[in-house]
Write a protein that holds these residues in place. Structure first.
Motif, PDB file in Angstrom:
ATOM      1  N   THR A 196       0.827  -1.208   0.000  1.00 51.09           N
ATOM      2  CA  THR A 196       0.000   0.000   0.000  1.00 51.09           C
ATOM      3  C   THR A 196       0.861   1.258   0.000  1.00 51.09           C
ATOM      4  OG1 THR A 196      -1.611  -1.230   1.310  1.00 51.09           O
ATOM      5  CG2 THR A 196      -1.883   1.157   1.215  1.00 51.09           C
ATOM      6  N   ILE A 197       1.907   1.268   0.819  1.00 45.07           N
ATOM      7  CA  ILE A 197       2.728   2.480   0.905  1.00 45.07           C
ATOM      8  C   ILE A 197       3.443   2.751  -0.424  1.00 45.07           C
ATOM      9  CG2 ILE A 197       4.593   1.166   2.037  1.00 45.07           C
ATOM     10  CD1 ILE A 197       3.914   4.871   2.639  1.00 45.07           C
ATOM     11  N   SER A 239       7.162  -9.569  -5.609  1.00 45.19           N
ATOM     12  CA  SER A 239       6.221  -9.895  -4.548  1.00 45.19           C
ATOM     13  C   SER A 239       6.242 -11.393  -4.309  1.00 45.19           C
ATOM     14  CB  SER A 239       4.809  -9.466  -4.958  1.00 45.19           C
ATOM     15  OG  SER A 239       3.845  -9.980  -4.060  1.00 45.19           O
ATOM     16  N   GLY A 240       5.874 -11.798  -3.107  1.00 42.33           N
ATOM     17  CA  GLY A 240       5.773 -13.226  -2.803  1.00 42.33           C
ATOM     18  C   GLY A 240       4.687 -13.897  -3.626  1.00 42.33           C
ATOM     19  N   ASN A 254       7.280  -6.568   7.847  1.00 46.25           N
ATOM     20  CA  ASN A 254       8.515  -6.241   8.566  1.00 46.25           C
ATOM     21  C   ASN A 254       9.507  -7.397   8.705  1.00 46.25           C
ATOM     22  OD1 ASN A 254       7.244  -3.817   8.845  1.00 46.25           O
ATOM     23  ND2 ASN A 254       6.554  -4.181  10.950  1.00 46.25           N
ATOM     24  N   TYR A 282       7.559  12.279   1.054  1.00 45.88           N
ATOM     25  CA  TYR A 282       8.249  11.099   0.519  1.00 45.88           C
ATOM     26  C   TYR A 282       9.194  11.482  -0.625  1.00 45.88           C
ATOM     27  CZ  TYR A 282       5.092   8.537   3.508  1.00 45.88           C
ATOM     28  OH  TYR A 282       4.430   8.065   4.608  1.00 45.88           O
TER      29      TYR A 282
HETATM   30  P1  NDP Z   1       0.631  -3.857   2.943  1.00 51.01           P
HETATM   31  O1  NDP Z   1      -0.121  -4.704   3.865  1.00 51.01           O
HETATM   32  O2  NDP Z   1      -0.102  -2.998   1.992  1.00 51.01           O
HETATM   33  O3  NDP Z   1       1.667  -4.729   2.091  1.00 51.01           O
HETATM   34  C1  NDP Z   1       2.619  -5.534   2.734  1.00 51.01           C
HETATM   35  C2  NDP Z   1       2.807  -6.805   1.938  1.00 51.01           C
HETATM   36  O4  NDP Z   1       1.601  -7.566   1.974  1.00 51.01           O
HETATM   37  C3  NDP Z   1       3.058  -6.559   0.471  1.00 51.01           C
HETATM   38  O5  NDP Z   1       4.403  -6.255   0.270  1.00 51.01           O
HETATM   39  C4  NDP Z   1       2.603  -7.871  -0.133  1.00 51.01           C
HETATM   40  O6  NDP Z   1       3.564  -8.884   0.050  1.00 51.01           O
HETATM   41  C5  NDP Z   1       1.438  -8.268   0.746  1.00 51.01           C
HETATM   42  N1  NDP Z   1       0.190  -7.889   0.101  1.00 51.01           N
HETATM   43  C6  NDP Z   1      -0.470  -6.739   0.185  1.00 51.01           C
HETATM   44  N2  NDP Z   1      -1.595  -6.784  -0.533  1.00 51.01           N
HETATM   45  C7  NDP Z   1      -1.646  -8.013  -1.108  1.00 51.01           C
HETATM   46  C8  NDP Z   1      -2.545  -8.688  -1.969  1.00 51.01           C
HETATM   47  N3  NDP Z   1      -3.664  -8.096  -2.409  1.00 51.01           N
HETATM   48  N4  NDP Z   1      -2.255  -9.956  -2.358  1.00 51.01           N
HETATM   49  C9  NDP Z   1      -1.127 -10.579  -1.921  1.00 51.01           C
HETATM   50  N5  NDP Z   1      -0.239  -9.975  -1.100  1.00 51.01           N
HETATM   51  C10 NDP Z   1      -0.498  -8.723  -0.699  1.00 51.01           C
HETATM   52  O7  NDP Z   1       1.634  -3.020   3.857  1.00 51.01           O
HETATM   53  P2  NDP Z   1       1.919  -1.475   4.026  1.00 51.01           P
HETATM   54  O8  NDP Z   1       2.113  -0.783   2.742  1.00 51.01           O
HETATM   55  O9  NDP Z   1       0.929  -0.902   4.927  1.00 51.01           O
HETATM   56  O10 NDP Z   1       3.330  -1.566   4.809  1.00 51.01           O
HETATM   57  C11 NDP Z   1       4.460  -2.113   4.174  1.00 51.01           C
HETATM   58  C12 NDP Z   1       5.713  -1.686   4.920  1.00 51.01           C
HETATM   59  O11 NDP Z   1       5.815  -0.266   4.848  1.00 51.01           O
HETATM   60  C13 NDP Z   1       5.739  -2.033   6.399  1.00 51.01           C
HETATM   61  O12 NDP Z   1       7.059  -2.334   6.763  1.00 51.01           O
HETATM   62  C14 NDP Z   1       5.309  -0.748   7.091  1.00 51.01           C
HETATM   63  O13 NDP Z   1       5.843  -0.631   8.391  1.00 51.01           O
HETATM   64  C15 NDP Z   1       5.877   0.295   6.166  1.00 51.01           C
HETATM   65  N6  NDP Z   1       5.111   1.527   6.105  1.00 51.01           N
HETATM   66  C16 NDP Z   1       5.796   2.725   6.205  1.00 51.01           C
HETATM   67  C17 NDP Z   1       5.152   3.915   6.122  1.00 51.01           C
HETATM   68  C18 NDP Z   1       5.929   5.192   6.138  1.00 51.01           C
HETATM   69  O14 NDP Z   1       5.344   6.247   6.067  1.00 51.01           O
HETATM   70  N7  NDP Z   1       7.231   5.136   6.219  1.00 51.01           N
HETATM   71  C19 NDP Z   1       3.690   3.992   5.979  1.00 51.01           C
HETATM   72  C20 NDP Z   1       3.070   2.690   5.822  1.00 51.01           C
HETATM   73  C21 NDP Z   1       3.774   1.517   5.890  1.00 51.01           C
HETATM   74  P3  NDP Z   1       4.832  -9.076  -0.895  1.00 51.01           P
HETATM   75  O15 NDP Z   1       5.969  -8.494  -0.132  1.00 51.01           O
HETATM   76  O16 NDP Z   1       4.928 -10.527  -1.086  1.00 51.01           O
HETATM   77  O17 NDP Z   1       4.546  -8.285  -2.141  1.00 51.01           O
END
Ligand code: NDP
Length: 332
Positions: free
Chosen positions: A10-11, A32-33, A72, A281
């Motif tokens: 999402t980020i 991605s996984g 994480n 960002y």
């Molecule tokens: P998400 O839950 O959106 O994504 C995390 C992982 O989940 C993805 O990398 C992906 O795995 C998997 N995923 C998400 N959606 C799907 C889907 N539809 N189908 C299959 N897999 C999916 O996490 P966030 O974006 O909220 O957070 C990611 C990281 O960023 C964290 O470490 C968080 O702490 C950090 N973060 C930092 C912010 C900042 O401002 N600095 C703000 C928000 C988050 P895969 O890796 O396999 O692709």
């Protein structure tokens, strides 16, 4: 510069792809996984290559930088692989699951001679840069205390691993306390020494805390009161910095957007402090690119990421044990 994205997150979708492009960068891979998720993500965001093969992306000599935004528990192994491949890295916070692991990532980046940055966005905000300048100019005198208000309501689309998966690094402490630790370090130039804390579940967390309050001491003697939560719909966010000659009230500034108000109160009265409303960002990506060119440092480097994690882990330990905990910074 061509970028590889590790994590179809999402980020990345909401902020970082835009920030990379705004700085002239080109995301050319997403790893991605889940191959199907990678394909969907790549199509949606105009990224040429999608894969579940990290090694293949890292073997591409055209990729100079990677952005890691997986959950994480994956950050460490992915960052070490990228560093070993000679890529410059922006890694999401928390850098790792433990301080020792994060410190190892910093050492590996030093040995490899690559830039290693932590994506702490708040220090890139014009509001926080203005607060820091007001403190540095001596306008509030000696800093006595800070109060950080960062109790938010986690939006439904983020109510996944963060609230129910300790193994993925869930919990409000690794998620938000790390940011507040980095912000306090940025504003004061001090590393918190000792912390006390209480954490709990207030309606969202399952197996991980969703709320925490803590108090930190700084080497100068100043104290910090911090509140982070996933469950507060209407609390708003902010930071207050109180000094012998003045107070700063910054409202609505613990956020991803360049919004909020910074007010300075001294014996002369009240004034609104102006600040630059640039994208947080993109500002961070620009500093990272400068560092990759050998000009300056990332906004938050790997050591900053180790230190923010160290404070957060001390808060978690203090909350779990009921003891006052000395922050252990991992020797970096
Ligand atoms: P998400 O839950 O959106 O994504 C995390 C992982 O989940 C993805 O990398 C992906 O795995 C998997 N995923 C998400 N959606 C799907 C889907 N539809 N189908 C299959 N897999 C999916 O996490 P966030 O974006 O909220 O957070 C990611 C990281 O960023 C964290 O470490 C968080 O702490 C950090 N973060 C930092 C912010 C900042 O401002 N600095 C703000 C928000 C988050 P895969 O890796 O396999 O692709």
């Amino acid at each position: 510069m061509n970028w590889g994205l590790i994590g179809a997150s999402t980020i990345a979708a909401e902020h970082m792809i835009g920030a990379i492009r705004a700085c002239g960068g080109n995301p050319v891979w997403v790893v991605s996984g889940s191959p199907a998720h990678a394909q969907r993500f790549a199509a949606e965001h105009g990224i040429a290559r999608a894969s579940d093969d990290l090694a293949a992306m890292l073997a591409d000599p055209g990729v100079e930088a990677v952005y890691i935004s997986s959950t994480n528990e994956k950050h460490r192994s992915q960052a070490l692989a990228a560093i070993a491949a000679g890529k410059h890295v922006i890694c999401e916070k928390p850098l790792a699951m433990t301080v020792a692991e994060a410190a190892g990532m910093v050492r590996a980046s030093r040995d490899a001679g690559v830039v290693f940055a932590t994506n702490h966005h708040l220090r890139n905000a014009g509001s926080h840069q203005a607060i820091r300048a007001v403190i540095a100019q001596g306008r509030i005198g000696k800093v006595l205390s800070l109060r950080v208000h960062h109790a938010v309501h986690l939006p439904p689309h983020l109510q996944g691993w963060r609230i129910n998966d300790a193994g993925a690094g869930g919990g409000v402490i690794p998620d938000i306390t790390v940011h507040d630790a980095d912000t306090v370090r940025f504003l004061t130039g001090e590393d918190p020494e000792k912390v006390v804390a209480q954490a709990g579940v207030s309606g969202m967390g399952r197996g991980v805390e969703d709320s925490v309050m803590s108090v930190w001491s700084l080497p100068s003697g100043a104290m910090v009161m911090a509140h982070e939560s996933f469950t507060h719909r209407f609390a708003g966010s902010g930071v207050e910095v109180h000094g012998t000659d003045g107070s700063i009230f910054a409202r609505g500034v613990m956020t991803q957007r360049p919004v909020g108000e910074v007010e300075l109160v001294t014996a002369e009265g009240r004034e609104i402090v102006p600040y630059s409303a640039h994208d947080l960002y993109a500002h961070g990506v620009a500093a990272f690119l400068g560092a990759a060119r050998g000009e300056g440092q990332p906004a938050a480097d790997g050591v900053d990421g180790v230190k923010s994690l160290a404070v957060a882990m001390a808060v978690r330990e203090a909350a779990g044990t009921g003891r006052r905990v000395t922050v252990a910074y991992g020797g970096v």
